[in-house]
Write an enzyme that holds these catalytic residues in place. Structure first.
Site, PDB file in Angstrom:
ATOM      1  N   HIS A  94       0.633  -1.236   0.289  1.00 48.38           N
ATOM      2  CA  HIS A  94       0.157   0.336  -0.115  1.00 48.38           C
ATOM      3  C   HIS A  94       0.815   1.462  -0.055  1.00 48.38           C
ATOM      4  O   HIS A  94       1.762   1.411   0.445  1.00 48.38           O
ATOM      5  CB  HIS A  94      -1.276  -0.616   1.120  1.00 48.38           C
ATOM      6  CG  HIS A  94      -0.338   0.050   2.644  1.00 48.38           C
ATOM      7  ND1 HIS A  94       0.579   1.260   3.143  1.00 48.38           N
ATOM      8  CD2 HIS A  94       0.418  -1.389   3.526  1.00 48.38           C
ATOM      9  CE1 HIS A  94       0.807   0.825   3.978  1.00 48.38           C
ATOM     10  NE2 HIS A  94       1.000  -0.556   4.549  1.00 48.38           N
ATOM     11  N   CYS A 118       2.719  -4.871   6.640  1.00 55.88           N
ATOM     12  CA  CYS A 118       2.945  -4.588   4.780  1.00 55.88           C
ATOM     13  C   CYS A 118       4.748  -3.786   4.495  1.00 55.88           C
ATOM     14  O   CYS A 118       5.010  -3.670   5.368  1.00 55.88           O
ATOM     15  CB  CYS A 118       1.736  -3.562   5.075  1.00 55.88           C
ATOM     16  SG  CYS A 118       0.433  -4.096   5.611  1.00 55.88           S
TER      17      CYS A 118
END
Length: 183
Positions: free
Chosen positions: A137, A153
């Protein structure tokens, strides 16, 4: 070339310049890898790089931030969902681990410039089709690129995740390699 300047928004305040180290700027590179196939994504956490493979071992290499120790999960995943300006909710584990930081977001955060998932998100699923809660992301904090600070992440600057996003197909394989501790 000394690097590219990016502006870091400070929640509505005046943005402060941040100079991205040149090695983390997107670059076309020859990986010399014949076992990494076109369309795949490979994340090498010790180097803080994400490679989007093209033909003949060529790749677009992006600088990334990765999960901090004990939160980074290596493995092989599939992109089963993509979102522009995604909404976000911390996982229950995040809230339990750091309630002072995450409890106030338990009802979620709508998509937008202040959202922790940034401008785009690729959702990683396991081979059984379950959401792993791992994402590739964007971030509005470019100074985190080249560090291990996330909850697991891989993150790119918003500008660079917007470049990556249309290049990745649903069904793309993602390889998050183990940390070796050698950087």
């Amino acid at each position: 070339m000394a690097g590219a300047a990016a502006l870091v928004p400070a929640s509505g305040a005046i943005a402060h310049p941040f100079v991205m180290p040149e090695r983390f700027l997107p670059q076309l590179v020859n990986t010399r890898r014949t076992d990494w196939l076109p369309g795949e994504i490979h994340v090498t956490p010790d180097d803080f790089f994400l490679y989007l493979m093209m033909n003949d071992g060529m790749a677009i290499r992006y600088g990334v931030g990765v999960g901090r120790d004990k939160l980074y999960t290596p493995g092989t995943f599939t992109v089963n969902r993509k979102a522009e300006w995604p909404s976000w909710r911390p996982t229950n584990a995040m809230i339990r681990r750091e309630p002072e930081k995450y409890e106030r977001f338990a009802d979620g955060v709508p998509g937008g410039p202040d959202n922790p998932l940034g401008a785009r998100a690729l959702y990683l699923y396991d081979d059984d089709g379950h959401d792993t809660y791992l994402r590739i992301h964007g971030t509005n904090v470019p100074s985190t690129i080249g560090t291990a600070v996330s909850n697991g992440c891989a993150r790119l600057t918003n500008e660079y995740v917007m470049d990556l996003y249309p290049r990745v197909d649903i069904g793309a394989r993602v390889y998050l390699y183990p940390k070796t501790g050698i950087a």
